[in-house]
Motif scaffolding. Structure first.
Motif, PDB file in Angstrom:
ATOM      1  N   GLY A 200       0.487  -1.439  -0.322  1.00  0.00           N
ATOM      2  CA  GLY A 200       0.057  -0.087   0.031  1.00  0.00           C
ATOM      3  C   GLY A 200       0.604   1.231   0.094  1.00  0.00           C
ATOM      4  N   SER A 201       0.077   2.205  -0.537  1.00  0.00           N
ATOM      5  CA  SER A 201       0.266   3.575   0.143  1.00  0.00           C
ATOM      6  C   SER A 201       0.360   4.520   1.170  1.00  0.00           C
TER       7      SER A 201
ATOM      8  N   VAL B 152       8.608  -2.964  -4.971  1.00  0.00           N
ATOM      9  CA  VAL B 152       7.562  -1.698  -5.736  1.00  0.00           C
ATOM     10  C   VAL B 152       7.229  -0.715  -4.572  1.00  0.00           C
ATOM     11  N   ALA B 153       8.408   0.768  -5.489  1.00  0.00           N
ATOM     12  CA  ALA B 153       8.631   2.123  -4.637  1.00  0.00           C
ATOM     13  C   ALA B 153       7.609   2.873  -5.475  1.00  0.00           C
TER      14      ALA B 153
ATOM     15  N   SER C 241       5.396   9.127   2.001  1.00  0.00           N
ATOM     16  CA  SER C 241       6.013   8.144   0.774  1.00  0.00           C
ATOM     17  C   SER C 241       7.786   8.194   0.373  1.00  0.00           C
ATOM     18  N   GLY C 242       7.977   9.015   0.212  1.00  0.00           N
ATOM     19  CA  GLY C 242       9.235   9.793   0.387  1.00  0.00           C
ATOM     20  C   GLY C 242      10.583   8.912   0.918  1.00  0.00           C
ATOM     21  N   VAL C 243      10.017   9.430   3.073  1.00  0.00           N
ATOM     22  CA  VAL C 243      10.783   8.254   4.090  1.00  0.00           C
ATOM     23  C   VAL C 243      10.557   7.298   3.945  1.00  0.00           C
ATOM     24  N   ALA C 244       9.662   6.788   3.285  1.00  0.00           N
ATOM     25  CA  ALA C 244       9.425   5.361   3.837  1.00  0.00           C
ATOM     26  C   ALA C 244      10.014   4.880   2.562  1.00  0.00           C
ATOM     27  N   ARG C 245      10.092   5.222   1.484  1.00  0.00           N
ATOM     28  CA  ARG C 245      10.833   4.776  -0.402  1.00  0.00           C
ATOM     29  C   ARG C 245      12.552   4.802  -0.307  1.00  0.00           C
ATOM     30  N   ALA C 246      12.203   5.602   0.586  1.00  0.00           N
ATOM     31  CA  ALA C 246      14.192   6.433   0.146  1.00  0.00           C
ATOM     32  C   ALA C 246      14.633   4.751   1.038  1.00  0.00           C
ATOM     33  N   ALA C 247      14.460   4.633   2.205  1.00  0.00           N
ATOM     34  CA  ALA C 247      14.756   3.967   3.199  1.00  0.00           C
ATOM     35  C   ALA C 247      14.721   2.393   2.131  1.00  0.00           C
ATOM     36  N   ILE C 248      14.234   2.118   1.977  1.00  0.00           N
ATOM     37  CA  ILE C 248      13.312   0.811   1.276  1.00  0.00           C
ATOM     38  C   ILE C 248      14.563   0.741  -0.074  1.00  0.00           C
ATOM     39  N   VAL C 249      14.760   1.648  -0.506  1.00  0.00           N
ATOM     40  CA  VAL C 249      15.911   1.921  -1.319  1.00  0.00           C
ATOM     41  C   VAL C 249      17.537   1.695  -0.943  1.00  0.00           C
ATOM     42  N   ARG C 250      17.420   1.935   0.497  1.00  0.00           N
ATOM     43  CA  ARG C 250      19.220   1.955   0.594  1.00  0.00           C
ATOM     44  C   ARG C 250      18.940   0.391   1.292  1.00  0.00           C
ATOM     45  N   PHE C 251      18.263   0.129   1.733  1.00  0.00           N
ATOM     46  CA  PHE C 251      17.848  -1.424   2.179  1.00  0.00           C
ATOM     47  C   PHE C 251      18.389  -2.446   0.703  1.00  0.00           C
ATOM     48  N   ALA C 252      17.580  -2.166   0.086  1.00  0.00           N
ATOM     49  CA  ALA C 252      17.607  -2.945  -1.035  1.00  0.00           C
ATOM     50  C   ALA C 252      19.111  -2.597  -2.042  1.00  0.00           C
ATOM     51  N   GLN C 253      20.133  -1.887  -2.063  1.00  0.00           N
ATOM     52  CA  GLN C 253      21.001  -1.863  -2.427  1.00  0.00           C
ATOM     53  C   GLN C 253      22.206  -2.322  -0.948  1.00  0.00           C
TER      54      GLN C 253
ATOM     55  N   VAL D  95      14.839  -1.712  -6.892  1.00  0.00           N
ATOM     56  CA  VAL D  95      13.902  -1.470  -6.525  1.00  0.00           C
ATOM     57  C   VAL D  95      12.626  -0.541  -8.068  1.00  0.00           C
ATOM     58  N   LEU D  96      11.412  -0.762  -8.179  1.00  0.00           N
ATOM     59  CA  LEU D  96      11.011  -0.629  -8.867  1.00  0.00           C
ATOM     60  C   LEU D  96      10.213   1.056  -8.919  1.00  0.00           C
ATOM     61  N   ALA D  97      10.247   2.311  -9.599  1.00  0.00           N
ATOM     62  CA  ALA D  97      10.106   3.133  -9.166  1.00  0.00           C
ATOM     63  C   ALA D  97       8.889   3.513 -10.392  1.00  0.00           C
ATOM     64  N   PRO D  98       7.496   3.026 -10.224  1.00  0.00           N
ATOM     65  CA  PRO D  98       6.488   3.884 -10.836  1.00  0.00           C
ATOM     66  C   PRO D  98       5.936   4.923 -10.842  1.00  0.00           C
TER      67      PRO D  98
END
Length: 275
Positions: free
Chosen positions: A94-95, A142-143, A157-169, A184-187
């Motif tokens: 979800g978002s 999926v971010a 969204s920016g806070v949560a998705r930025a954290a996902i990016v750093r975790f994924a990287q 990470v997919l960023a639609p």
């Protein structure tokens, strides 16, 4: 083009609708065995029928709340045991609410972390032993476009998705030599059921299709994305031909990031429009 997905086992969280369902169908069409999980049993039943219409392999459906870490881990383990392996994991969920950074209290930031970040982390960690055992894996998160481009009205969204990016990287750096890629997919805004519901709210009884057109006008293509367009990119990244692609943030935004943030469908919206 053969993506090398025949007999691979794919687990799709949030697979009952929208981007998750579109990707599950595409993976099934390419020959993967597909397991989808979501909370709504009715939507799951509809999704199962849709996937089986195109599937070349098996389809597995589970009602699961991925915010329940124990339940999510059981689901991952059950899928791997049932199919004998696990190769691909796509985490779609979800978002959070929309609004600027100062509009929210700490409890709302915590809710965004609990609802968006931690389920993704939990599922990935639960899947890692199985991907390592297979000696081949694809982790796809999926971010949203906020994983790459700041959007003032999408602070949570920016806070949560930025954290996902750093975790994924970090995972990508750790897992590459195990044969596992992480992306990470960023639609951008895509015509999914939540977006259609948001358009109906914003239209206030007026022309919903007109509102949807307005929501899509801010990118270079001048329209909303279709779920199948997202699924095509996700499925490529899940395949053998993307074996040297890892650690990336893949914008699927129709060029919105190069056009600029003119987003009337956000500036006129309440916090709960997209939830």
């Amino acid at each position: 083009m053969d993506l090398g997905l025949g007999n691979k086992v794919a687990l799709v969280a949030g697979g009952s609708s929208g981007l998750g369902l579109a990707t599950a169908k595409e993976l099934a069409r390419e020959g993967a065995h597909v397991a989808i999980g979501a909370r709504d049993r009715g939507r799951l039943a509809e999704a199962e029928r849709a996937i089986k219409e195109v599937a070349r392999g098996r389809v597995h459906v589970t009602s699961v709340d991925v915010t329940d870490r124990a339940a999510a881990r059981r689901w991952v383990d059950e899928v791997a045991a049932d199919f004998g392996a696990l190769h691909i994991v796509l985490v779609s969920g979800g978002s959070p609410q929309i609004g600027t950074a100062s509009q929210f209290e700490p409890a709302e930031y915590q809710a965004a972390v609990d609802g968006v970040l931690l389920p993704a982390v939990s599922l990935a960690l639960a899947a890692l032993p199985h991907l390592r055992a297979a000696g081949w894996g694809r982790l796809l998160f999926v971010a949203s476009e906020t994983a790459s481009v700041p959007v003032a009205r999408l602070a949570l969204s920016g806070v949560a998705r930025a954290a996902i990016v750093r975790f994924a990287q970090s995972l990508a750096s750790e897992l590459g030599r195990d044969g596992i890629t992480v992306n990470v997919l960023a639609p951008g805004t895509t015509r999914t059921p939540p977006v259609e519901r948001a358009a109906a709210k914003l239209a206030e009884g007026g022309d919903v299709e007109a509102r949807l057109r307005v929501m899509g006008h801010h990118n270079a293509l001048g329209r909303l994305a279709r779920p199948d367009e997202f699924a095509a990119v996700a499925t490529f990244l899940a395949g053998e031909r993307a074996s040297f692609v890892t650690g990336g943030i893949h914008l699927i935004d129709g060029g919105a990031s190069v056009v600029g943030p003119e987003l009337p469908h956000l500036t006129a919206a309440r916090k709960d429009t997209y939830t």
